[in-house]
Scaffold this active site. Sequence first.
Site, PDB file in Angstrom:
ATOM      1  CG  HIS A 120     -12.222  76.021  33.634  1.00 48.23           C
ATOM      2  ND1 HIS A 120     -12.121  76.789  32.499  1.00 48.23           N
ATOM      3  CD2 HIS A 120     -11.563  74.871  33.365  1.00 48.23           C
ATOM      4  CE1 HIS A 120     -11.439  76.129  31.583  1.00 48.23           C
ATOM      5  NE2 HIS A 120     -11.077  74.959  32.078  1.00 48.23           N
ATOM      6  CG  ASP A 196     -18.559  75.596  34.440  1.00 47.19           C
ATOM      7  OD1 ASP A 196     -18.843  74.538  33.846  1.00 47.19           O
ATOM      8  OD2 ASP A 196     -17.407  76.065  34.477  1.00 47.19           O
ATOM      9  CD  GLN A 199     -14.788  68.562  34.932  1.00 47.71           C
ATOM     10  OE1 GLN A 199     -14.975  67.350  35.043  1.00 47.71           O
ATOM     11  NE2 GLN A 199     -13.916  69.058  34.073  1.00 47.71           N
ATOM     12  CE  LYS A 222     -14.652  69.842  30.085  1.00 44.79           C
ATOM     13  NZ  LYS A 222     -13.216  69.676  30.224  1.00 44.79           N
ATOM     14  CB  CYS A 360      -8.091  76.016  33.020  1.00 46.19           C
ATOM     15  SG  CYS A 360      -7.337  75.527  31.476  1.00 46.19           S
TER      16      CYS A 360
HETATM   17  N1  PMP Z   1     -15.572  74.737  33.307  1.00 48.27           N
HETATM   18  C1  PMP Z   1     -15.078  73.675  33.927  1.00 48.27           C
HETATM   19  C2  PMP Z   1     -15.425  73.425  35.365  1.00 48.27           C
HETATM   20  C3  PMP Z   1     -14.257  72.781  33.223  1.00 48.27           C
HETATM   21  O1  PMP Z   1     -13.758  71.706  33.849  1.00 48.27           O
HETATM   22  C4  PMP Z   1     -13.966  73.026  31.869  1.00 48.27           C
HETATM   23  C5  PMP Z   1     -13.069  72.103  31.063  1.00 48.27           C
HETATM   24  N2  PMP Z   1     -11.891  71.734  31.712  1.00 48.27           N
HETATM   25  C6  PMP Z   1     -14.520  74.159  31.267  1.00 48.27           C
HETATM   26  C7  PMP Z   1     -15.319  74.985  32.016  1.00 48.27           C
HETATM   27  C8  PMP Z   1     -14.270  74.490  29.836  1.00 48.27           C
HETATM   28  O2  PMP Z   1     -14.812  73.528  28.999  1.00 48.27           O
HETATM   29  P1  PMP Z   1     -14.517  73.546  27.434  1.00 48.27           P
HETATM   30  O3  PMP Z   1     -13.036  73.664  27.276  1.00 48.27           O
HETATM   31  O4  PMP Z   1     -15.063  72.258  26.946  1.00 48.27           O
HETATM   32  O5  PMP Z   1     -15.232  74.735  26.871  1.00 48.27           O
END
Ligand code: PMP
Length: 401
Positions: A120, A196, A199, A222, A360
């Site tokens: 991401h 990270d 997910q 999430k 993203c």
């Molecule tokens: N890493 C991953 C793998 C994600 O899926 C996401 C959210 N789509 C993020 C980081 C960022 O999370 P947040 O926007 O809640 O900070």
Amino acid sequence: MYDVEQVRADFPILARTIYNKYPLVYLDNGATTQKPRQVVEAMTEEYYNVNANVHRGVHFLSQQATELHEASRETVRKFVGAASTREIIFTRGTTESINLVAACFPFRKGDEVIVSEMEHHSNIVSWQLQERRGVKLRVIPITDEGELCLDAYASLFNEHTRLVSVAHVSNVLGTVNPVKTLVDMAHDHGVPILIDGAQSAPHMAVDVQALGCDFFAFSGHKVYGPTGVGVLYGREEWLDRLSPYMGGGEMIKNVSFERTTFNELPFKFEAGTPDYVATTGLARAIDYVQALGMDQIEAHERDLTQYAMEQMMLVPEMHIYGPKQHHDAVVSFRVGNIHPLDMGTLLDRLGIAIRTGHHCAEPLMHRLGTEGTCRASFGLYNTRAEVDALVKAIDRVRGMF
Ligand code: PMP
């Protein structure tokens, strides 16, 4: 026995009708999850009856708010299996957790950070911002099936490698990465590793000590909790080596113009008034998923994902991205030449909420050779009937082109 209908009754939003016509089929859980009553009610209760700033007050309400806030930290500690609450830092989410480590890690010019091609943006750009400190990124490529190339990973380590940072589960491909192997390989080179978990934390039991990772980041929103709160787990020995993140109240011991000293862990990284109502909400969300059982949630979602992939493959011209095995609750797809935005917009007209675009993860889109995908992502309240509705709707949209 996992009673999904009973679970759904806890989420008022799932009863909504979309465009006054279709029952909501919410399949955008990878972006954010819906909130059970238990979470919202606990937060309302705190605002109505407890609200006061934490840590600083001698009065009754402040002490009660502080107790709730610190009890939430303990709930998070147990949820991820950390050794101590000193290792649990409250942040605004995964993005801030990663940025914190990137900004505070004692990098020197020429140091290298290993990330992967499936990350991401928050796990890419946070490190790129450290280029001004002379940090360079090295990238683990992925196979055509969407798994990390472990041989290539092994070959990226050298005397400049300072840190590895990879996703537990890909938000696009659903790939569940072999974290234990990644951790062991990093540690063989004496290099710490950040996972990270944005997910993974919502979908499976996580034990940071069993995984052996040095940092673990996830977002409250999430995991059926509120927005605006997330977590950074860090091994104490590493957190001690990081410089403070932001300056302000809470993170100091003594302040003078000559010399300021910093608070102990975890407060050293928590400048300013924390979102103490959100931490209560997060703790209630964790209570909620743990009462259902993370293993039961994982089994339910695995079944749903498997079923979705089987049913979707029956649609002509369907292409599903990502591995067949080690695949978590995310299914990215395209149908023929239909643009993902068209597919997403038309599915929405039928009451089905999915996500479209680059998710993203632009470098991953380049690797996949597409400008974007459609993504259905599942949560603990989704059903096979909703998968059927999705598949039927996709086929209907296909027929329109
Ligand atoms: N890493 C991953 C793998 C994600 O899926 C996401 C959210 N789509 C993020 C980081 C960022 O999370 P947040 O926007 O809640 O900070």
